[in-house]
Write an enzyme that holds these catalytic residues in place. Sequence first.
Site, PDB file in Angstrom:
ATOM      1  N   TYR A  32      56.576  38.340  27.835  1.00 15.67           N
ATOM      2  CA  TYR A  32      57.485  38.306  28.567  1.00 15.67           C
ATOM      3  C   TYR A  32      58.874  36.996  29.123  1.00 15.67           C
ATOM      4  O   TYR A  32      58.668  36.749  29.905  1.00 15.67           O
ATOM      5  CB  TYR A  32      56.461  38.445  29.870  1.00 15.67           C
ATOM      6  CG  TYR A  32      55.743  37.480  29.692  1.00 15.67           C
ATOM      7  CD1 TYR A  32      55.512  36.139  29.812  1.00 15.67           C
ATOM      8  CD2 TYR A  32      54.412  37.769  28.987  1.00 15.67           C
ATOM      9  CE1 TYR A  32      54.267  35.294  29.397  1.00 15.67           C
ATOM     10  CE2 TYR A  32      53.147  36.779  28.382  1.00 15.67           C
ATOM     11  CZ  TYR A  32      53.145  36.005  29.380  1.00 15.67           C
ATOM     12  OH  TYR A  32      51.963  34.865  29.178  1.00 15.67           O
ATOM     13  N   HIS A  63      48.790  32.730  28.474  1.00 12.73           N
ATOM     14  CA  HIS A  63      48.390  32.693  29.494  1.00 12.73           C
ATOM     15  C   HIS A  63      46.248  32.456  29.096  1.00 12.73           C
ATOM     16  O   HIS A  63      45.901  31.851  29.790  1.00 12.73           O
ATOM     17  CB  HIS A  63      48.151  33.988  30.426  1.00 12.73           C
ATOM     18  CG  HIS A  63      47.453  34.204  32.026  1.00 12.73           C
ATOM     19  ND1 HIS A  63      47.477  33.500  32.830  1.00 12.73           N
ATOM     20  CD2 HIS A  63      45.478  35.070  31.479  1.00 12.73           C
ATOM     21  CE1 HIS A  63      46.141  33.821  33.700  1.00 12.73           C
ATOM     22  NE2 HIS A  63      45.368  34.492  32.755  1.00 12.73           N
ATOM     23  N   ARG A  93      53.159  26.257  30.895  1.00 15.97           N
ATOM     24  CA  ARG A  93      52.289  25.832  29.526  1.00 15.97           C
ATOM     25  C   ARG A  93      53.402  26.972  28.631  1.00 15.97           C
ATOM     26  O   ARG A  93      53.135  27.906  28.645  1.00 15.97           O
ATOM     27  CB  ARG A  93      50.744  27.293  30.810  1.00 15.97           C
ATOM     28  CG  ARG A  93      51.443  28.381  30.094  1.00 15.97           C
ATOM     29  CD  ARG A  93      49.799  29.734  30.718  1.00 15.97           C
ATOM     30  NE  ARG A  93      50.217  30.628  30.850  1.00 15.97           N
ATOM     31  CZ  ARG A  93      51.014  31.928  30.883  1.00 15.97           C
ATOM     32  NH1 ARG A  93      51.533  31.894  28.790  1.00 15.97           N
ATOM     33  NH2 ARG A  93      51.030  33.105  31.475  1.00 15.97           N
TER      34      ARG A  93
HETATM   35  C1  LIG Z   1      42.261  37.507  43.850  1.00 14.03           C
HETATM   36  C2  LIG Z   1      42.581  36.981  42.450  1.00 14.03           C
HETATM   37  N1  LIG Z   1      43.640  38.300  42.257  1.00 14.03           N
HETATM   38  C3  LIG Z   1      44.025  38.539  40.444  1.00 14.03           C
HETATM   39  C4  LIG Z   1      43.272  37.956  39.686  1.00 14.03           C
HETATM   40  C5  LIG Z   1      43.648  38.107  38.309  1.00 14.03           C
HETATM   41  N2  LIG Z   1      44.056  37.233  37.264  1.00 14.03           N
HETATM   42  C6  LIG Z   1      44.170  35.841  36.559  1.00 14.03           C
HETATM   43  S1  LIG Z   1      45.098  34.439  36.462  1.00 14.03           S
HETATM   44  C7  LIG Z   1      45.947  35.395  37.423  1.00 14.03           C
HETATM   45  C8  LIG Z   1      47.532  34.646  37.431  1.00 14.03           C
HETATM   46  C9  LIG Z   1      47.599  33.340  37.971  1.00 14.03           C
HETATM   47  O1  LIG Z   1      48.804  32.839  37.794  1.00 14.03           O
HETATM   48  P1  LIG Z   1      48.869  31.644  38.592  1.00 14.03           P
HETATM   49  O2  LIG Z   1      48.001  31.363  39.872  1.00 14.03           O
HETATM   50  O3  LIG Z   1      50.118  30.789  38.339  1.00 14.03           O
HETATM   51  O4  LIG Z   1      48.052  30.135  37.825  1.00 14.03           O
HETATM   52  P2  LIG Z   1      47.253  30.045  35.807  1.00 14.03           P
HETATM   53  O5  LIG Z   1      47.101  31.643  35.488  1.00 14.03           O
HETATM   54  O6  LIG Z   1      49.020  30.235  35.669  1.00 14.03           O
HETATM   55  O7  LIG Z   1      47.371  28.744  35.808  1.00 14.03           O
HETATM   56  C10 LIG Z   1      45.827  36.706  37.722  1.00 14.03           C
HETATM   57  C11 LIG Z   1      46.839  37.844  38.455  1.00 14.03           C
HETATM   58  C12 LIG Z   1      42.269  36.556  39.999  1.00 14.03           C
HETATM   59  N3  LIG Z   1      41.688  36.317  38.824  1.00 14.03           N
HETATM   60  N4  LIG Z   1      42.040  36.416  41.455  1.00 14.03           N
END
Ligand SMILES: Cc1ncc(C[n+]2csc(CCOP(=O)(O)OP(=O)(O)O)c2C)c(N)n1
Length: 379
Positions: free
Chosen positions: A280, A271, A267
Site C-alpha cells: 500500500y 503496521h 512509521r
Molecule cells: C475500535 C477498533 N477498531 C479497529 C481496530 C483494528 N485496528 C488496529 S490498529 C488499526 C489502525 C490504527 O491506525 P492509527 O490510529 O493511525 O494508529 P497506528 O496503528 O498508525 O499507530 C486498526 C484499524 C481496533 N484496534 N480497534
Amino acid sequence: MTEVTASPASVLFGQLLPGPMVRMFDEAGGPVPGDPACPLPLPETMLELYAGMVTGRAIEIAATALARQGAMAAYPAALGQEACQVGAVSALARRDWLFPTYRDTVALVTRGVEPAEALAGPLGRRHAGYDPYAHASAPMCTPLATHAPHGVGFAYAARYRGEDTVALVLLGDGATSEGDFHVALNFAAVLTVPVVFLVQNNQYAISTPVRRQSAAPSLAHKAIGYGVPGALVDGNDVLAVYCATEAAVHRARDGGGPALIEAVTFRTAPHTTTDDPSRYRTAAEEARWRSRDPLVRYAAYLAGRGLLTDELADRLQRSADVVADNLRRQIDEAAPPDPHEVFRHVYAQPPATLLAQATDLELEDLDAQPGHGAERGAP
Ligand SMILES: Cc1ncc(C[n+]2csc(CCOP(=O)(O)OP(=O)(O)O)c2C)c(N)n1
Ligand SMILES: [Mg+2]
C-alpha cells in the site's frame, strides 16, 4: 534562536485553528527562519531527549527482531516516531498521567517503565505488565480511542479531588475517526478538563492513508468543532513536540482546558510484523521519510550546536545497546506465562461463562498429566 517574546501557550494555542507547522529545526538539523515558538530547553534536557530516542530506537529494533523470532505473535513498532513519543512524554510532570496505545512502548519506557514490562501485552504476559500507579501510566490501549474518554474522566476526577494532574492521551491518525475521540474532545472542552490529546499522524491506519481517513485540512483542524485549540507540529522534530506538549500541559494545568496536537510523522516500520507495507505504499515514499529520520536530524542539530560529539553519540548508542541486550536476555530467560492468569484480577465475581472456561483449562491441565487423561475417559 532563544528569543521568544510571547508565551508558547499563547502562540500555539491562543486561537482555535492551527497555525503553521511548529518546527525548531529544519530537515537537515539547521535553524528555521522566523521566531521560534518556544525557548530552548536546557542543554542537559536536549541531550536527555536524544538519549531517550536512541534507547527507544534500540528497543524497537530488538522488539521487532524478537517478534520475528517468535517471541511475540506480532509487534507494532514505532520506528520513525521516536521524536513524538520521547518529546511528548518528557514534557509531563511525574504526577501527570499517560494514556498510551499499543504503539507507544517508547513513550512508556520514557516514563520509566522497564522495556520488558512495557512489552508484556505483545508477549502475551500478565495483564498490563507494569503497575500503572507506579508510573502514572494507564495500560496500553488496543481498541482505538477508547482510552480517550478514560483520560478525560481521569483528569476530570483528579481536578475534582483538588489535584493538578494533567492527562496526556496518545492517539493515531486513524483513531481520530472513532466516536470515542469526538466524545472525549467534546466532554474535555465543555468541562474544561486538563487533558492534552496528541495525535501521532504516521500517515497510515494499517493500509489506509490519511487522505482516505479524513477530508479535514489537517487532523489538528478537528479540534475547532469542539472549541478546542489545535496545533500542527513537525513530529520528527523532538524539540517541537516537546515544546508544544509542554505549552499545552502548562495551559491545561493553569485551567486553560484541553488542546489537540497533531504531530506529523511516519512509521518507517510495517503496521506490525505481520504486515507488508509494500502492498500500500511506495519505496519512494518510504525513502522520502527516511531522509527525515528524527534521530539523524536531531543528531545533526545537536552536533551543530556543539552539544553532541562523535564520542558522546557512541557512548549513548552503547548504553542503548545494553538496554536492548538486557531486554533480549530477560525475554529469553523469562518463564512462560501462566495461562490461568488471564482469569485473575478482572472480575470480583467472575461470570459463569468465564468460570466455565477457567474450569475447562484446569481440566486440560489435568489431562496433560500422566494418568489423568485416561481416568476422565480421554483417548
Ligand atoms: C475500535 C477498533 N477498531 C479497529 C481496530 C483494528 N485496528 C488496529 S490498529 C488499526 C489502525 C490504527 O491506525 P492509527 O490510529 O493511525 O494508529 P497506528 O496503528 O498508525 O499507530 C486498526 C484499524 C481496533 N484496534 N480497534
Ligand atoms: Mg496511523
